[in-house]
Design a protein around this motif. Structure first.
Motif, PDB file in Angstrom:
ATOM      1  N   THR A   1       0.835  -1.200   0.000  1.00 26.17           N
ATOM      2  CA  THR A   1       0.000   0.000   0.000  1.00 26.17           C
ATOM      3  C   THR A   1       0.871   1.253   0.000  1.00 26.17           C
ATOM      4  O   THR A   1       2.089   1.195   0.173  1.00 26.17           O
ATOM      5  N   ARG A   2       0.218   2.387  -0.160  1.00 26.03           N
ATOM      6  CA  ARG A   2       0.934   3.661  -0.069  1.00 26.03           C
ATOM      7  C   ARG A   2       1.576   3.811   1.311  1.00 26.03           C
ATOM      8  O   ARG A   2       2.707   4.292   1.428  1.00 26.03           O
ATOM      9  N   HIS A   3       0.873   3.386   2.343  1.00 28.70           N
ATOM     10  CA  HIS A   3       1.422   3.381   3.697  1.00 28.70           C
ATOM     11  C   HIS A   3       2.726   2.580   3.741  1.00 28.70           C
ATOM     12  O   HIS A   3       3.725   3.016   4.331  1.00 28.70           O
ATOM     13  N   ASP A   4       2.735   1.411   3.108  1.00 33.28           N
ATOM     14  CA  ASP A   4       3.916   0.553   3.122  1.00 33.28           C
ATOM     15  C   ASP A   4       5.070   1.168   2.330  1.00 33.28           C
ATOM     16  O   ASP A   4       6.238   1.007   2.693  1.00 33.28           O
ATOM     17  N   GLU A   5       4.749   1.861   1.253  1.00 28.01           N
ATOM     18  CA  GLU A   5       5.798   2.548   0.497  1.00 28.01           C
ATOM     19  C   GLU A   5       6.456   3.624   1.348  1.00 28.01           C
ATOM     20  O   GLU A   5       7.670   3.842   1.258  1.00 28.01           O
ATOM     21  N   LEU A   6       5.675   4.288   2.191  1.00 34.02           N
ATOM     22  CA  LEU A   6       6.259   5.286   3.093  1.00 34.02           C
ATOM     23  C   LEU A   6       7.183   4.618   4.113  1.00 34.02           C
ATOM     24  O   LEU A   6       8.221   5.182   4.477  1.00 34.02           O
TER      25      LEU A   6
END
Length: 314
Positions: free
Chosen positions: A275-280
């Motif tokens: 997810t975008r969260h994981d990319e962060l």
């Protein structure tokens, strides 16, 4: 390896939800009836009855998870917002804790505080397949993993690429029989690999979807080799989910944390893809202000600064 050096492995697993479905022969009363299997594609070598049974089992696993609204493929869900303090907390638990500990020649589930670990050299990925894997599936998976390597590089801002030789991150897509026979290949691939790591791969429990080991020299906090093993019997989405979680965990996000959302780094299987969260989290892990070997106390102030910058303090 020179005399006196050893390899330390960090294990990350992707496992089925408890009570989700049962292994073939033990009943599937609580699971929905799966769609009929498509005609089996031509394989390079024949498969054993156990491998065919495993394929049926994992189709049922995926069907059950999706029937419960899990295995979502939206990567920036509007129903799962997260604040700066949550990103900080999630990063600390995922990057600075271990999910498994080596004990008496095996690995046991035991969350414990650790140090920040990541790669300091370029990550060179290579994928290989068991002889039973159909050629069409090989082409599909190779393209998937190549594209995902680019996504990991973009998210982390660390060099991650696919190579045909000189790999330091090996991805093995194998069936039941091929995985159980991997010991000689693992010892050749990772000289000095410990017996517990070999056993964890060759004796993988049915409830464990896939596995990755990241290795370092002795007590060094920087990785120099990783091996991910993905079951060839998985249907497409489950196999893709394994690729997303295990390859990212092999970069240093080694732990699963039940409160992380939206994320692949927990055991609830709500989200199938990074997810975008994981990319962060990957961006934070490879921020040059952090250093391999940092403890939580050392890293927390820096993590707070990085997360605040990435989210705008929201």
């Amino acid at each position: 390896m020179t005399q006196g050096q050893r390899l330390a492995g960090v294990l990350a697993l992707c496992a089925a939800l408890s009570g989700c479905v049962d292994w073939p022969g033990r009943g599937l009363e609580s699971s929905p009836r799966p769609e009929p299997a498509p005609p089996a594609p031509v394989s390079v070598s024949p498969r054993s009855p156990e491998s065919l049974a495993a394929e049926t089992y994992y189709r049922q696993v995926e069907a059950t998870l999706r029937s419960r609204g899990l295995m979502r493929v939206d990567v920036a869900p509007r129903d799962a917002p997260f604040a700066t303090h949550q990103l900080i907390d999630n990063f600390i638990h995922i990057a600075l804790y271990d999910e498994y500990s080596a004990f008496a020649g095996t690995y046991i589930a035991q969350t414990r505080a650790s140090r920040l670990r990541r790669w300091e050299v370029p990550v060179r990925m290579s994928v290989s397949f068991g002889d039973s894997v159909p050629l069409a599936q090989r082409a599909h998976d190779r393209a998937l993993i190549s594209a995902y390597a680019g996504q990991l590089a973009s998210a982390s801002r660390h060099p991650v690429s696919m190579v045909t030789e000189g790999a330091n991150f090996d991805i093995l897509v194998v069936n039941e029989d091929e995985r159980r026979a991997l010991a000689p290949r693992l010892m050749q691939m990772v000289p000095g690999i410990d017996a517990a790591s070999v056993s964890a791969i060759t004796n993988l429990a049915p409830a464990t979807f896939c596995v990755v080991f990241a290795f370092s020299e002795g007590a060094a906090p920087a990785y120099n080799h990783a091996v991910a093993v993905i079951r060839a019997e998985h249907p497409d989405l489950l196999r893709r989910s394994c690729v997303h979680e295990e390859l990212a965990q092999g970069l240093g996000l080694a732990n699963d944390y039940p409160h992380a959302r939206p994320s692949v780094f927990n055991d609830d299987e709500e989200f199938a893809l990074l997810t975008r969260h994981d990319e962060l989290l990957l961006r934070m892990l490879y921020d040059p202000r952090l250093r391999p070997g940092m403890t939580e106390a050392e890293a927390r102030p820096i993590i707070t600064d990085i997360a605040t910058e990435l989210t705008g303090g929201s």
